[in-house]
Write a protein that holds these residues in place. Structure first.
Motif, PDB file in Angstrom:
ATOM      1  N   ILE A 111      -9.822  -8.124  35.985  1.00  0.00           N
ATOM      2  CA  ILE A 111      -8.739  -7.223  36.251  1.00  0.00           C
ATOM      3  C   ILE A 111      -7.804  -7.574  34.850  1.00  0.00           C
ATOM      4  CG2 ILE A 111      -6.637  -6.782  37.577  1.00  0.00           C
ATOM      5  CD1 ILE A 111      -8.457  -7.386  40.041  1.00  0.00           C
ATOM      6  N   LYS A 112      -7.734  -8.872  34.515  1.00  0.00           N
ATOM      7  CA  LYS A 112      -6.669  -9.368  33.387  1.00  0.00           C
ATOM      8  C   LYS A 112      -7.235  -8.787  32.352  1.00  0.00           C
ATOM      9  CE  LYS A 112      -5.041 -13.723  34.368  1.00  0.00           C
ATOM     10  NZ  LYS A 112      -5.039 -15.138  34.201  1.00  0.00           N
ATOM     11  N   THR A 113      -8.808  -8.842  31.912  1.00  0.00           N
ATOM     12  CA  THR A 113      -9.620  -8.452  30.610  1.00  0.00           C
ATOM     13  C   THR A 113      -9.599  -7.085  30.571  1.00  0.00           C
ATOM     14  OG1 THR A 113     -11.144 -10.499  31.323  1.00  0.00           O
ATOM     15  CG2 THR A 113     -11.780  -9.158  29.520  1.00  0.00           C
ATOM     16  N   LYS A 114      -9.747  -6.247  31.734  1.00  0.00           N
ATOM     17  CA  LYS A 114      -9.595  -4.940  31.820  1.00  0.00           C
ATOM     18  C   LYS A 114      -8.185  -4.579  31.142  1.00  0.00           C
ATOM     19  CE  LYS A 114     -11.232  -1.276  35.027  1.00  0.00           C
ATOM     20  NZ  LYS A 114     -11.173  -1.141  36.081  1.00  0.00           N
ATOM     21  N   ARG A 115      -7.345  -5.029  31.900  1.00  0.00           N
ATOM     22  CA  ARG A 115      -6.029  -4.613  31.336  1.00  0.00           C
ATOM     23  C   ARG A 115      -5.672  -5.192  29.619  1.00  0.00           C
ATOM     24  NH1 ARG A 115      -2.597  -7.699  35.350  1.00  0.00           N
ATOM     25  NH2 ARG A 115      -3.678  -6.948  36.973  1.00  0.00           N
ATOM     26  N   SER A 116      -6.322  -6.204  29.268  1.00  0.00           N
ATOM     27  CA  SER A 116      -6.472  -6.556  27.911  1.00  0.00           C
ATOM     28  C   SER A 116      -7.217  -5.625  27.142  1.00  0.00           C
ATOM     29  CB  SER A 116      -6.438  -8.097  27.741  1.00  0.00           C
ATOM     30  OG  SER A 116      -8.051  -8.104  27.580  1.00  0.00           O
ATOM     31  N   TYR A 117      -8.585  -5.112  27.660  1.00  0.00           N
ATOM     32  CA  TYR A 117      -9.290  -4.325  26.831  1.00  0.00           C
ATOM     33  C   TYR A 117      -8.562  -3.159  26.992  1.00  0.00           C
ATOM     34  CZ  TYR A 117     -13.718  -6.708  26.766  1.00  0.00           C
ATOM     35  OH  TYR A 117     -14.403  -7.814  26.440  1.00  0.00           O
ATOM     36  N   LEU A 118      -7.919  -2.616  27.746  1.00  0.00           N
ATOM     37  CA  LEU A 118      -7.104  -1.070  27.692  1.00  0.00           C
ATOM     38  C   LEU A 118      -6.089  -1.311  26.638  1.00  0.00           C
ATOM     39  CD1 LEU A 118      -6.539  -0.242  31.296  1.00  0.00           C
ATOM     40  CD2 LEU A 118      -7.913   0.966  29.495  1.00  0.00           C
ATOM     41  N   GLU A 119      -5.492  -2.409  26.598  1.00  0.00           N
ATOM     42  CA  GLU A 119      -4.636  -2.590  25.482  1.00  0.00           C
ATOM     43  C   GLU A 119      -5.186  -2.635  24.144  1.00  0.00           C
ATOM     44  OE1 GLU A 119      -2.493  -6.199  26.389  1.00  0.00           O
ATOM     45  OE2 GLU A 119      -1.506  -5.413  28.116  1.00  0.00           O
ATOM     46  N   ASP A 120      -6.489  -3.386  24.264  1.00  0.00           N
ATOM     47  CA  ASP A 120      -7.267  -3.634  23.007  1.00  0.00           C
ATOM     48  C   ASP A 120      -7.753  -2.080  22.469  1.00  0.00           C
ATOM     49  OD1 ASP A 120      -6.646  -6.038  22.722  1.00  0.00           O
ATOM     50  OD2 ASP A 120      -8.790  -6.511  23.207  1.00  0.00           O
ATOM     51  N   PHE A 121      -8.200  -1.502  23.682  1.00  0.00           N
ATOM     52  CA  PHE A 121      -8.409   0.192  23.340  1.00  0.00           C
ATOM     53  C   PHE A 121      -7.307   0.932  22.741  1.00  0.00           C
ATOM     54  CE2 PHE A 121     -12.128  -0.269  26.610  1.00  0.00           C
ATOM     55  CZ  PHE A 121     -13.238  -0.422  25.329  1.00  0.00           C
ATOM     56  N   LYS A 122      -6.318   0.657  23.191  1.00  0.00           N
ATOM     57  CA  LYS A 122      -5.163   1.350  22.595  1.00  0.00           C
ATOM     58  C   LYS A 122      -5.261   1.031  21.277  1.00  0.00           C
ATOM     59  CE  LYS A 122      -2.387   2.476  26.674  1.00  0.00           C
ATOM     60  NZ  LYS A 122      -1.090   2.185  27.207  1.00  0.00           N
ATOM     61  N   TYR A 123      -5.029  -0.192  20.949  1.00  0.00           N
ATOM     62  CA  TYR A 123      -5.075  -0.908  19.581  1.00  0.00           C
ATOM     63  C   TYR A 123      -5.950  -0.258  18.697  1.00  0.00           C
ATOM     64  CZ  TYR A 123      -4.823  -4.376  15.671  1.00  0.00           C
ATOM     65  OH  TYR A 123      -4.910  -4.914  14.912  1.00  0.00           O
ATOM     66  N   GLY A 150      -7.934   2.348  19.106  1.00  0.00           N
ATOM     67  CA  GLY A 150      -7.682   3.798  18.878  1.00  0.00           C
ATOM     68  C   GLY A 150      -6.992   4.063  17.549  1.00  0.00           C
ATOM     69  N   THR A 151      -5.583   3.312  17.589  1.00  0.00           N
ATOM     70  CA  THR A 151      -4.788   3.396  16.329  1.00  0.00           C
ATOM     71  C   THR A 151      -5.554   3.106  15.167  1.00  0.00           C
ATOM     72  OG1 THR A 151      -3.992   1.525  17.042  1.00  0.00           O
ATOM     73  CG2 THR A 151      -2.654   3.428  17.756  1.00  0.00           C
ATOM     74  N   LYS A 152      -6.483   1.931  15.289  1.00  0.00           N
ATOM     75  CA  LYS A 152      -7.007   1.502  14.216  1.00  0.00           C
ATOM     76  C   LYS A 152      -8.162   2.419  13.745  1.00  0.00           C
ATOM     77  CE  LYS A 152      -6.015  -2.833  12.870  1.00  0.00           C
ATOM     78  NZ  LYS A 152      -5.681  -3.056  11.616  1.00  0.00           N
ATOM     79  N   LEU A 153      -8.947   3.006  14.736  1.00  0.00           N
ATOM     80  CA  LEU A 153      -9.831   4.032  14.643  1.00  0.00           C
ATOM     81  C   LEU A 153      -9.191   5.211  13.570  1.00  0.00           C
ATOM     82  CD1 LEU A 153     -12.894   3.947  15.166  1.00  0.00           C
ATOM     83  CD2 LEU A 153     -12.185   5.794  17.051  1.00  0.00           C
ATOM     84  N   LYS A 154      -8.074   5.515  13.862  1.00  0.00           N
ATOM     85  CA  LYS A 154      -7.641   6.764  13.583  1.00  0.00           C
ATOM     86  C   LYS A 154      -7.205   6.142  11.879  1.00  0.00           C
ATOM     87  CE  LYS A 154      -4.255  10.014  14.562  1.00  0.00           C
ATOM     88  NZ  LYS A 154      -2.567  10.001  14.644  1.00  0.00           N
ATOM     89  N   ALA A 205      -9.040   6.200   6.439  1.00  0.00           N
ATOM     90  CA  ALA A 205      -9.874   5.488   5.388  1.00  0.00           C
ATOM     91  C   ALA A 205     -11.318   6.040   4.935  1.00  0.00           C
ATOM     92  CB  ALA A 205      -9.956   4.106   5.607  1.00  0.00           C
ATOM     93  N   ALA A 206     -12.072   6.558   6.203  1.00  0.00           N
ATOM     94  CA  ALA A 206     -13.294   7.118   6.101  1.00  0.00           C
ATOM     95  C   ALA A 206     -13.541   8.288   4.953  1.00  0.00           C
ATOM     96  CB  ALA A 206     -14.186   7.389   7.044  1.00  0.00           C
ATOM     97  N   GLU A 207     -12.295   8.877   4.940  1.00  0.00           N
ATOM     98  CA  GLU A 207     -12.112  10.126   3.884  1.00  0.00           C
ATOM     99  C   GLU A 207     -12.587   9.670   2.625  1.00  0.00           C
ATOM    100  OE1 GLU A 207     -11.203  13.670   4.443  1.00  0.00           O
ATOM    101  OE2 GLU A 207     -11.920  13.002   6.272  1.00  0.00           O
ATOM    102  N   ASN A 208     -12.018   8.442   2.320  1.00  0.00           N
ATOM    103  CA  ASN A 208     -12.393   8.172   0.924  1.00  0.00           C
ATOM    104  C   ASN A 208     -13.504   7.260   0.764  1.00  0.00           C
ATOM    105  OD1 ASN A 208      -9.655   8.725   0.125  1.00  0.00           O
ATOM    106  ND2 ASN A 208      -8.782   7.010   0.921  1.00  0.00           N
ATOM    107  N   TYR A 209     -14.226   7.242   1.793  1.00  0.00           N
ATOM    108  CA  TYR A 209     -15.610   6.472   1.733  1.00  0.00           C
ATOM    109  C   TYR A 209     -16.353   6.850   0.720  1.00  0.00           C
ATOM    110  CZ  TYR A 209     -20.305   5.066   3.107  1.00  0.00           C
ATOM    111  OH  TYR A 209     -21.612   4.776   3.404  1.00  0.00           O
ATOM    112  N   HIS A 210     -16.575   7.996   0.574  1.00  0.00           N
ATOM    113  CA  HIS A 210     -17.548   8.832  -0.445  1.00  0.00           C
ATOM    114  C   HIS A 210     -17.276   8.219  -1.770  1.00  0.00           C
ATOM    115  CE1 HIS A 210     -20.055  11.010   2.134  1.00  0.00           C
ATOM    116  NE2 HIS A 210     -19.269  11.325   2.874  1.00  0.00           N
ATOM    117  N   VAL A 211     -15.860   8.185  -1.808  1.00  0.00           N
ATOM    118  CA  VAL A 211     -15.315   7.996  -3.221  1.00  0.00           C
ATOM    119  C   VAL A 211     -15.669   6.434  -3.567  1.00  0.00           C
ATOM    120  CG1 VAL A 211     -13.081   7.677  -4.534  1.00  0.00           C
ATOM    121  CG2 VAL A 211     -13.615   9.604  -2.917  1.00  0.00           C
ATOM    122  N   VAL A 212     -15.549   5.653  -2.446  1.00  0.00           N
ATOM    123  CA  VAL A 212     -15.737   4.030  -2.602  1.00  0.00           C
ATOM    124  C   VAL A 212     -17.476   3.984  -2.739  1.00  0.00           C
ATOM    125  CG1 VAL A 212     -15.878   1.924  -1.466  1.00  0.00           C
ATOM    126  CG2 VAL A 212     -14.054   3.427  -1.366  1.00  0.00           C
TER     127      VAL A 212
END
Ligand SMILES: Nc1ncnc2c1ncn2[C@@H]1O[C@H](COP(=O)(O)OP(=O)(O)OP(=O)(O)O)[C@@H](O)[C@H]1O
Length: 811
Positions: A175-187, A189-193, A198-205
């Motif tokens: 339950i604790k991990t789930k909670r922390s995962y949810l927090e991580d997922f949120k985190y 999610g923002t990272k993925l965004k 950044a992937a937009e620049n992938y082709h350039v790289v």
């Protein structure tokens, strides 16, 4: 009797009573009277009784007589019964006797049975005892087990309790991990965004990465020389080797077995030296980076040089196709190309096409032709950016290693067929496997074109040593000529000479795009360590040493941006206009020459310049067989002109700059004069031409002249060579319109669909020069702008090629 007695008793009784009563009567009168009356009554009753008794007595007497009779009868019956009884008794006695005897027998038997049963009983008792002991031991055992089980169950239940407790804690943890995962997922999610941004620049790289990678390759040098020493073959003397040291840093020390002392050793230095123990995989490992460059739009040439039997074919193709570990550079390169192109498919769609030709006695033949390798092919001197130096050789789209192996089998069969006829022709012919890669960058819409030439050269034996005569001499001369031409080209490049003599052999013409400044070249120098091959080894190494000193400068990728292509198209249309004018001039000139020739009766129809390209037969070697001062003079002039022309052409190629219209015209008229002068020669000249493979009035000659003539525009400049491509192959223009959606890639097409329709099985042939068909210049005018007017010609041309295999054009 008995009844009589009873009656007597009764009579007595009654008499006594009467007596008593009479006594009583005598006692009292009244009473007497009463008693007399009572006695009277009694007498009456007595009489009555007496009469009754009498009657009864009578009856009883009757009964008595009857009973007497009955008694007699019964006595008779009793006697009979007695007899019967006696009989029965006797029978019974007999029966008893019988039974007694039976009983005795039975008794004996029973006794016997009893003894048996007793013994059985004893056994049973014994067994029971045993069973009892066994069951006792079992029960002890069971008790032990029970105790163990009980302790185990106890243990288990304790463990279960613990597990339960642990599960509870794990549940809490989850339950604790789930909670922390949810927090991580949120985190995340923002990272993925952020990553998506950044992937937009992938082709350039990615492009940057490719550029850097190729820069690293450039820094390593665009011509590399790897030396590979073949192991001794069975039967060879392994104790004496010419190779004294093969260092990992590329140093090689060769020992002369005849000489002694310091002079006996020679040191060579190459990019890499592979010892006899090097595996095919190790050899390819150092070749691999070049393969990747092909997919980045570079031209690469890998060739194997060395004397016959030194292992050229082993390195390039391998000893057999059946085992992957045996695969040579060819198969491994294609395997890598497929692999990398597949991994890049999200950003670049690649198409891979394969051609395989053989150069034998300066004649080019298609090894992948299904009709056998007999047809002679021409080489386009004007280097195509897509590497189609031999456009008439069949082009096969490949999608997998299975396709490649099938094609290679055809190639080998075609080569083997020739070998039967000419005895080990493989040693005396160059085989060139050309892999054409075209990639469309989906992001930038940039077209990448790379070409990989994999060349298995003919044996490099020197003709003076081979003591060959006849056909063998001719073969050896051709090989020497082409190999020395290869050396000359490389040497010219090393010297940064303004003139690079690519045209001196079919081999160098074919490899021109891969030997020039844009290309990356790798030469495998194959050595035979045998002492008998020492002098060949030294000459091979000297050749290689010369090659390894060449600096080709930075390689350039064949990349065409959208803008560049548009500009090229514009330039192409301008060139068409020029070509149309040229055509008119040419036609007029040829009419004039025709007229003169007919008048003088000197010009053979065979050498009549139906196309201005005929002047390409000018080679310095042509003059060798000429006789007669006048002819030599004329010829010298022609040769001189031809050389000038060639140099001019090559220089133009080096410079990579398009010439002005006036330059082209001037040069064209020069070459025309030169051509006329040459055609004034005798039949000996024809033989010379034949030997060099120019004698045939086929497309070969016409094609190879393109660079000599008016259109020797920048063979090493992408944009200009593309113009040539556009103008010479107007039919190709459709291929440029291939959109990624329509463009079926190597990766996503089923093998059948890729093989036939996508790639041309054959590049459409330029129309043959005849009075009815347009001349080269006319063909040049078959461009985008004038395509409508020439549609009939194009149809004819396209039809001839596509009827065999309907396919998309290889641009
Ligand atoms: N590295 C090697 N390891 C084992 N055997 C080799 C090696 N290189 C060559 N050989 C063997 O040597 C023989 C000659 O090799 P190969 O045919 O490749 O020579 P080549 O230079 O191509 O000859 P040619 O000029 O006639 O085509 C073959 O039997 C081959 O299997």
């Amino acid at each position: 009797m008995k009844q009589n007695n009873i009656l007597k008793v009764r009579e007595e009784k009654y008499q006594s009573r009467i007596n008593a009563l009479e006594t009583l009567a005598a006692g009292a009168t009244e009473e007497n009277e009463v008693v007399a009356s009572w006695v009277q009554q009694l007498k009456v009753s007595l009489q009555l009784e007496q009469s009754k008794f009498e009657e009864k007595k009578k009856l009883e007497e009757q009964d008595f007589s009857r009973l007497k009779k009955e008694k007699v009868r019964n006595e008779i019956e009793v006697s009979t019964l007695k007899k019967e009884l006696e009989m029965i008794r006797r029978t019974h006695e007999e029966h008893v006797l019988q039974l007694e005897s039976q009983a005795t027998e039975s008794k004996v038997e029973y006794l016997k049975r009893i003894s048996e049963l007793e013994s059985l009983l004893a056994d049973a008792r014994k067994q029971v005892k045993e069973l009892e002991t066994y069951s006792e031991s079992r029960s002890v055992n069971w008790k032990n087990k029970e105790r163990t089980y009980l302790s185990f169950v106890d243990c288990q239940s304790r463990a279960f309790q613990e597990l339960r407790a642990a599960m509870k804690s794990v549940k809490n943890e989850v339950i604790k991990t789930k909670r922390s995962y949810l927090e991580d997922f949120k985190y995340f999610g923002t990272k993925l965004k952020t990553l998506a941004d950044a992937a937009e620049n992938y082709h350039v790289v990615l492009a940057e990465n490719r550029k850097l990678y190729n820069e690293v390759q450039d820094l390593k040098g665009n011509i590399r020389v790897y030396c590979r020493i073949r192991p001794f073959l069975p039967g060879q003397n392994q104790n004496h080797s010419t190779i004294e040291f093969a260092g990992e840093d590329g140093e090689l020390i060769v020992n002369n077995p005849i000489k002694q002392g310091k002079d006996s050793r020679k040191l060579f230095k190459f990019n890499k030296v592979f010892s006899q123990a090097a595996s095919q995989e190790e050899v390819f490992k150092d070749t691999q980076p070049l393969i990747r460059s092909v997919l980045d739009g570079y031209n690469v040439c890998i060739f194997a040089y060395g004397q016959t039997g030194a292992g050229k074919t082993y390195t390039m193709s391998g000893p057999s196709l059946s085992s992957k570990s045996d695969w040579g550079v060819n198969y491994r390169a294609l395997h890598d190309l497929f692999h990398i192109s597949h991994s890049r498919r999200s950003s670049i769609m690649y198409e891979i096409g394969v051609q395989m030709v053989e150069i034998y006695n300066e004649q080019v033949r298609d090894l992948l032709s299904t009709n056998g390798p007999q047809k002679r092919l021409g080489i386009w001197n004007t280097t195509q950016p897509n590497g189609l130096a031999v456009p008439d050789a069949s082009m096969h789209s490949v999608n997998s290693m299975t396709d490649v192996l099938e094609l290679m089998n055809i190639g080998m069969t075609n080569r083997a067929t020739s070998a039967t006829a000419l005895n080990e022709r493989s040693s005396r012919s160059h085989s060139v496997l050309s892999i054409h890669v075209r990639g469309n960058d989906l992001k930038t819409n940039t077209l990448l074109r790379g070409c990989l030439h994999l060349v298995d050269l003919a044996g490099s034996e020197r003709v003076d040593r081979s003591e060959a005569t006849g056909d063998r001499l001719k073969e050896a001369q051709h090989i020497n000529k082409s190999l020395s031409a290869l050396g000359d080209v490389i040497f010219a490049l090393a010297q940064k000479s303004s003139h690079v003599p690519y045209r001196n052999s079919k081999l160098t013409q074919l490899l021109q795009s891969s030997l020039g400044g844009q290309a990356k070249t790798l030469m495998f120098v194959q050595l035979n360590p045998d002492v008998a091959s020492y002098s060949e080894t030294i000459s091979t190494l000297k050749f290689a040493e010369r090659v390894s000193g060449v600096e080709l400068g930075a390689a350039r990728s064949n990349k065409e941006g959208k803008d560049v292509r548009e500009l090229m198209e514009q330039v192409a249309s301008l060139k068409d206009a020029i070509a149309r004018k040229d055509e008119e001039i040419e036609r007029l000139e040829s009419v004039k020459v025709n007229h003169n020739g007919a008048k003088l009766g000197m010009i053979s129809p065979r050498h009549f310049p139906s196309s201005p390209r005929r002047h390409s037969m000018g080679s310095p070697r042509h003059s060798l067989k000429l006789s007669g001062t006048r002819r030599i003079g004329a010829r010298d002039k022609a040769t001189h002109d031809a050389d000038n022309c060639s140099e001019y052409s090559d220089r133009q190629s080096e410079a990579g700059s398009p010439r002005s219209v006036d330059d082209l015209r001037r040069h064209k008229s020069n070459s025309l004069q030169m051509k006329l002068a040459r055609e004034d020669n005798d039949q000996n000249f024809n033989e010379d031409i034949d030997l060099l493979g120019f004698g045939d009035a086929d497309s070969e000659e016409r094609l190879s002249d393109i660079s000599d003539g008016e259109l020797s525009m920048g063979t090493e400049t992408d944009s200009i060579s593309s113009i040539v491509e556009y103008t010479l192959f107007p039919e190709f223009e459709k291929a440029t319109e291939i959109t990624p959606a329509k463009n079926t890639t190597v990766d996503n097409l089923p093998p059948q669909s890729v093989e036939k329709p996508i790639m041309p099985s054959k590049i459409p042939k330029a129309p043959q020069v005849s009075s009815k068909l347009p001349t080269r210049s006319a063909r040049l005018s078959l461009n985008r702008t004038s395509s409508l007017s020439n549609s009939s010609v194009r149809k004819q041309t396209a039809g001839s090629s596509s009827s065999a295999k309907p396919s998309k054009r290889w641009q």
